[in-house]
Design a protein around this motif. Structure first.
Motif, PDB file in Angstrom:
ATOM      1  N   PHE A 164       0.764  -1.268  -0.324  1.00  0.00           N
ATOM      2  CA  PHE A 164      -0.229   0.237   0.142  1.00  0.00           C
ATOM      3  C   PHE A 164       1.130   1.244  -0.043  1.00  0.00           C
ATOM      4  O   PHE A 164       0.354   2.488  -0.452  1.00  0.00           O
ATOM      5  N   ARG A 165       1.990   1.612   0.472  1.00  0.00           N
ATOM      6  CA  ARG A 165       2.962   2.255   0.439  1.00  0.00           C
ATOM      7  C   ARG A 165       3.711   2.288  -1.409  1.00  0.00           C
ATOM      8  O   ARG A 165       4.652   3.380  -0.965  1.00  0.00           O
ATOM      9  N   SER A 166       2.942   1.317  -2.044  1.00  0.00           N
ATOM     10  CA  SER A 166       4.082   1.965  -3.267  1.00  0.00           C
ATOM     11  C   SER A 166       3.446   2.289  -4.523  1.00  0.00           C
ATOM     12  O   SER A 166       2.288   1.192  -4.652  1.00  0.00           O
ATOM     13  N   GLU A 167       3.064   3.181  -5.647  1.00  0.00           N
ATOM     14  CA  GLU A 167       2.055   3.596  -6.282  1.00  0.00           C
ATOM     15  C   GLU A 167       2.578   2.237  -7.211  1.00  0.00           C
ATOM     16  O   GLU A 167       1.233   2.429  -7.381  1.00  0.00           O
ATOM     17  N   SER A 168       3.301   1.971  -7.645  1.00  0.00           N
ATOM     18  CA  SER A 168       3.663   0.814  -8.510  1.00  0.00           C
ATOM     19  C   SER A 168       3.275  -0.745  -8.416  1.00  0.00           C
ATOM     20  O   SER A 168       2.798  -0.873  -8.942  1.00  0.00           O
ATOM     21  N   ASP A 209      -2.835   1.788   6.397  1.00  0.00           N
ATOM     22  CA  ASP A 209      -3.498   3.468   6.548  1.00  0.00           C
ATOM     23  C   ASP A 209      -4.365   3.847   7.440  1.00  0.00           C
ATOM     24  O   ASP A 209      -4.890   3.699   8.772  1.00  0.00           O
ATOM     25  N   ALA A 210      -5.575   5.140   7.475  1.00  0.00           N
ATOM     26  CA  ALA A 210      -5.822   5.868   7.511  1.00  0.00           C
ATOM     27  C   ALA A 210      -6.976   4.678   7.659  1.00  0.00           C
ATOM     28  O   ALA A 210      -8.457   5.099   8.574  1.00  0.00           O
ATOM     29  N   ARG A 211      -7.736   4.139   7.177  1.00  0.00           N
ATOM     30  CA  ARG A 211      -8.822   3.070   6.875  1.00  0.00           C
ATOM     31  C   ARG A 211      -8.229   2.111   7.878  1.00  0.00           C
ATOM     32  O   ARG A 211      -9.050   0.867   7.665  1.00  0.00           O
ATOM     33  N   GLY A 212      -7.118   1.527   8.486  1.00  0.00           N
ATOM     34  CA  GLY A 212      -6.990   0.494   9.064  1.00  0.00           C
ATOM     35  C   GLY A 212      -5.893  -0.767   8.251  1.00  0.00           C
ATOM     36  O   GLY A 212      -5.698  -1.726   8.377  1.00  0.00           O
ATOM     37  N   ASN A 213      -5.654  -0.587   6.583  1.00  0.00           N
ATOM     38  CA  ASN A 213      -5.429  -1.611   5.665  1.00  0.00           C
ATOM     39  C   ASN A 213      -3.483  -1.436   6.308  1.00  0.00           C
ATOM     40  O   ASN A 213      -2.859  -0.049   6.475  1.00  0.00           O
ATOM     41  N   PRO A 214      -3.389  -2.595   6.047  1.00  0.00           N
ATOM     42  CA  PRO A 214      -2.014  -2.563   6.921  1.00  0.00           C
ATOM     43  C   PRO A 214      -0.774  -2.579   5.756  1.00  0.00           C
ATOM     44  O   PRO A 214      -1.702  -2.101   4.622  1.00  0.00           O
ATOM     45  N   GLU A 215       0.312  -2.121   5.051  1.00  0.00           N
ATOM     46  CA  GLU A 215       1.490  -1.984   4.261  1.00  0.00           C
ATOM     47  C   GLU A 215       1.455  -3.306   2.938  1.00  0.00           C
ATOM     48  O   GLU A 215       1.013  -2.576   2.294  1.00  0.00           O
ATOM     49  N   HIS A 216       0.910  -4.029   3.354  1.00  0.00           N
ATOM     50  CA  HIS A 216       1.096  -5.307   3.015  1.00  0.00           C
ATOM     51  C   HIS A 216      -0.191  -6.086   1.422  1.00  0.00           C
ATOM     52  O   HIS A 216      -1.542  -6.397   3.168  1.00  0.00           O
ATOM     53  N   ARG A 217      -0.085  -6.826   0.871  1.00  0.00           N
ATOM     54  CA  ARG A 217      -1.707  -7.439   1.075  1.00  0.00           C
ATOM     55  C   ARG A 217      -1.177  -8.781  -0.049  1.00  0.00           C
ATOM     56  O   ARG A 217       0.012  -8.463  -0.524  1.00  0.00           O
TER      57      ARG A 217
END
Length: 234
Positions: A164-168, A209-217
């Protein structure tokens, strides 16, 4: 840290992309609806002709479907379509109901059986954790999507980790060909995504993030192999 599975069964353009750690909110190509066949019709080699070209008035992309993954004990999980992109606010609200969400429109994906990327997301830990066992799904496992009296059978061909921290990385997740933004799709595919919270926390990564999503999926990528009529109810 979860690494992608070997991609020997993945199309050539996908094979080079599924090993990359990709990421943050970029849209995928959206396709229009399609009229699924009512009788059994085996799809030739990687499902290239699984569905007719999408177009207005052919089918309704907003139709609710169900998702089953026998190897993970997932049966009849409701998949609710919405206009948006993966794990945005409207999508998160749907997931909070304990069902799966599937974005469509300019920043979303296609529908079941359509050429392109059918995006499905659901919670792994909260709201009943409908995708709790998704990480155990392996290459060759079967995914069944039922919509409008038709069953679409996908085969899992790869695992991808999205950041989630990488646009690409998010761009790759949402691309019409998973992991290959800008490439025109030639077959029907599916991306089933859930959080990698336990894995992130085990590595000391507590970012969200603001919705509680962790960095990775964790994303499981599949290719449509067969289309058939659903058996009669009852």
């Amino acid at each position: 840290m979860l690494l992608p599975f070997p991609s020997r069964a993945v199309p050539a353009v996908l094979a080079g992309a599924v090993t990359a750690l990709s990421a943050a909110c970029a849209p995928s190509a959206a396709a229009g609806p399609v009229a699924p066949p009512r009788t059994t019709a085996a799809v030739p080699a990687p499902a290239r002709a699984a569905a007719p070209p999408a177009g207005p008035g052919v089918a309704v992309r907003t139709q609710v479907s169900t998702l089953s993954i026998p190897s993970a004990g997932i049966a009849g999980l409701r998949v609710v379509p919405y206009e948006g992109t993966t794990d945005d606010a409207p999508g998160t609200r749907i997931q909070d109901l304990g069902v799966a969400a599937s974005p469509y429109g300019e920043r979303g994906g296609v529908g079941p059986g359509q050429i392109g990327n059918f995006l499905v997301t659901a919670h792994r830990l909260s709201a009943g954790g409908p995708l709790h066992d998704l990480p155990s799904v392996d290459e060759g496992d079967t995914v069944l999507v039922t919509a409008g009296g038709t069953v679409y059978t996908y085969e899992i061909v790869a695992t991808r980790k999205t950041s989630f921290r990488s646009e690409s990385s998010l761009s790759g997740q949402r691309a019409a060909v998973p992991g290959a933004p800008g490439v025109s799709p030639a077959q029907a595919m599916i991306t089933i995504s859930t959080c990698a919270t336990p894995e992130d926390h085990a590595e000391g990564n507590f970012w969200s993030d603001a919705r509680g999503n962790p960095e990775h999926r964790i994303d499981k990528i599949g290719v449509l192999r067969k289309t058939a009529g659903a058996p009669p109810a009852g």
